[in-house]
Design a protein around this motif. Sequence first.
Motif, PDB file in Angstrom:
ATOM      1  N   LEU A  83      24.186  34.998  15.203  1.00  0.00           N
ATOM      2  CA  LEU A  83      23.486  34.663  16.440  1.00  0.00           C
ATOM      3  C   LEU A  83      23.207  33.167  16.533  1.00  0.00           C
ATOM      4  CD1 LEU A  83      21.989  35.684  18.970  1.00  0.00           C
ATOM      5  CD2 LEU A  83      19.957  35.909  17.546  1.00  0.00           C
ATOM      6  N   ILE A  84      23.545  32.574  17.649  1.00  0.00           N
ATOM      7  CA  ILE A  84      23.179  31.199  17.968  1.00  0.00           C
ATOM      8  C   ILE A  84      22.640  31.172  19.382  1.00  0.00           C
ATOM      9  CG2 ILE A  84      24.832  30.076  16.425  1.00  0.00           C
ATOM     10  CD1 ILE A  84      26.592  29.523  18.890  1.00  0.00           C
ATOM     11  N   GLN A  85      22.034  30.053  19.725  1.00  0.00           N
ATOM     12  CA  GLN A  85      21.629  29.795  21.100  1.00  0.00           C
ATOM     13  C   GLN A  85      22.230  28.446  21.491  1.00  0.00           C
ATOM     14  OE1 GLN A  85      17.339  29.955  20.918  1.00  0.00           O
ATOM     15  NE2 GLN A  85      17.317  32.140  21.332  1.00  0.00           N
ATOM     16  N   ILE A  86      23.074  28.448  22.505  1.00  0.00           N
ATOM     17  CA  ILE A  86      23.668  27.213  23.000  1.00  0.00           C
ATOM     18  C   ILE A  86      22.785  26.713  24.127  1.00  0.00           C
ATOM     19  CG2 ILE A  86      25.675  26.148  24.068  1.00  0.00           C
ATOM     20  CD1 ILE A  86      27.389  28.272  22.676  1.00  0.00           C
ATOM     21  N   ALA A  87      22.150  25.556  23.895  1.00  0.00           N
ATOM     22  CA  ALA A  87      21.167  25.032  24.837  1.00  0.00           C
ATOM     23  C   ALA A  87      21.772  24.043  25.823  1.00  0.00           C
ATOM     24  CB  ALA A  87      20.023  24.366  24.079  1.00  0.00           C
ATOM     25  N   CYS A  88      22.833  23.319  25.406  1.00  0.00           N
ATOM     26  CA  CYS A  88      23.367  22.267  26.269  1.00  0.00           C
ATOM     27  C   CYS A  88      24.823  22.009  25.907  1.00  0.00           C
ATOM     28  CB  CYS A  88      22.540  21.007  26.091  1.00  0.00           C
ATOM     29  SG  CYS A  88      23.106  19.619  27.083  1.00  0.00           S
ATOM     30  N   ILE A  89      25.658  21.858  26.926  1.00  0.00           N
ATOM     31  CA  ILE A  89      27.031  21.407  26.752  1.00  0.00           C
ATOM     32  C   ILE A  89      27.253  20.258  27.714  1.00  0.00           C
ATOM     33  CG2 ILE A  89      29.476  21.979  26.923  1.00  0.00           C
ATOM     34  CD1 ILE A  89      28.749  24.861  26.312  1.00  0.00           C
ATOM     35  N   SER A  90      27.627  19.079  27.190  1.00  0.00           N
ATOM     36  CA  SER A  90      27.930  17.915  28.014  1.00  0.00           C
ATOM     37  C   SER A  90      29.436  17.657  27.939  1.00  0.00           C
ATOM     38  CB  SER A  90      27.184  16.674  27.506  1.00  0.00           C
ATOM     39  OG  SER A  90      25.798  16.902  27.563  1.00  0.00           O
ATOM     40  N   LEU A  91      30.054  17.481  29.095  1.00  0.00           N
ATOM     41  CA  LEU A  91      31.491  17.270  29.180  1.00  0.00           C
ATOM     42  C   LEU A  91      31.771  15.929  29.848  1.00  0.00           C
ATOM     43  CD1 LEU A  91      32.277  20.849  30.508  1.00  0.00           C
ATOM     44  CD2 LEU A  91      32.479  20.070  28.151  1.00  0.00           C
ATOM     45  N   SER A  92      32.633  15.125  29.227  1.00  0.00           N
ATOM     46  CA  SER A  92      33.014  13.818  29.784  1.00  0.00           C
ATOM     47  C   SER A  92      34.526  13.686  29.733  1.00  0.00           C
ATOM     48  CB  SER A  92      32.393  12.685  28.979  1.00  0.00           C
ATOM     49  OG  SER A  92      30.987  12.802  28.931  1.00  0.00           O
ATOM     50  N   PRO A  93      35.104  12.983  30.727  1.00  0.00           N
ATOM     51  CA  PRO A  93      36.575  12.819  30.727  1.00  0.00           C
ATOM     52  C   PRO A  93      37.079  12.069  29.524  1.00  0.00           C
ATOM     53  CG  PRO A  93      35.582  11.971  32.756  1.00  0.00           C
ATOM     54  CD  PRO A  93      34.470  12.383  31.851  1.00  0.00           C
TER      55      PRO A  93
END
Length: 126
Positions: free
Chosen positions: A116-126
């Motif tokens: 089990l994990i909790q993904i709190a934030c995903i930031s995507l940049s070119p």
Amino acid sequence: MLALPALVVVAGEADAIIEQSDDGNVLTGRRSSSNDCRLIFRHAYGRVRCTLRTVGNTGDVHIGLLEHRRFDEVQAINLLRPRGSRGDTRGSLWTTIEYRADPLCELQGIAWRGGLIQIACISLSP
């Protein structure tokens, strides 16, 4: 499968769950070691940053970063719980994974298997 503005969440045998937290929403799963989920980005990105939390009393976690051509894992991260501490629920580990791809080798997703994990934030940049 759940379509979001920047990505699609594809759950395997176990459910993926979006929960509310104090800071917004987190993507999580079931408290077991059979979680299997892919986060497929709508576009390929050169830089991906993911903040996640492992919770106490969970199994080992595998995170794989998927390249954009064949969705093969180009980088893998394994978060292992100490064997003597599986029943220990005293704390959790917050970690940020950041990957910068070479030109023409951009990322198209993240694979998550195991505990089990909790993904709190995903930031995507070119």
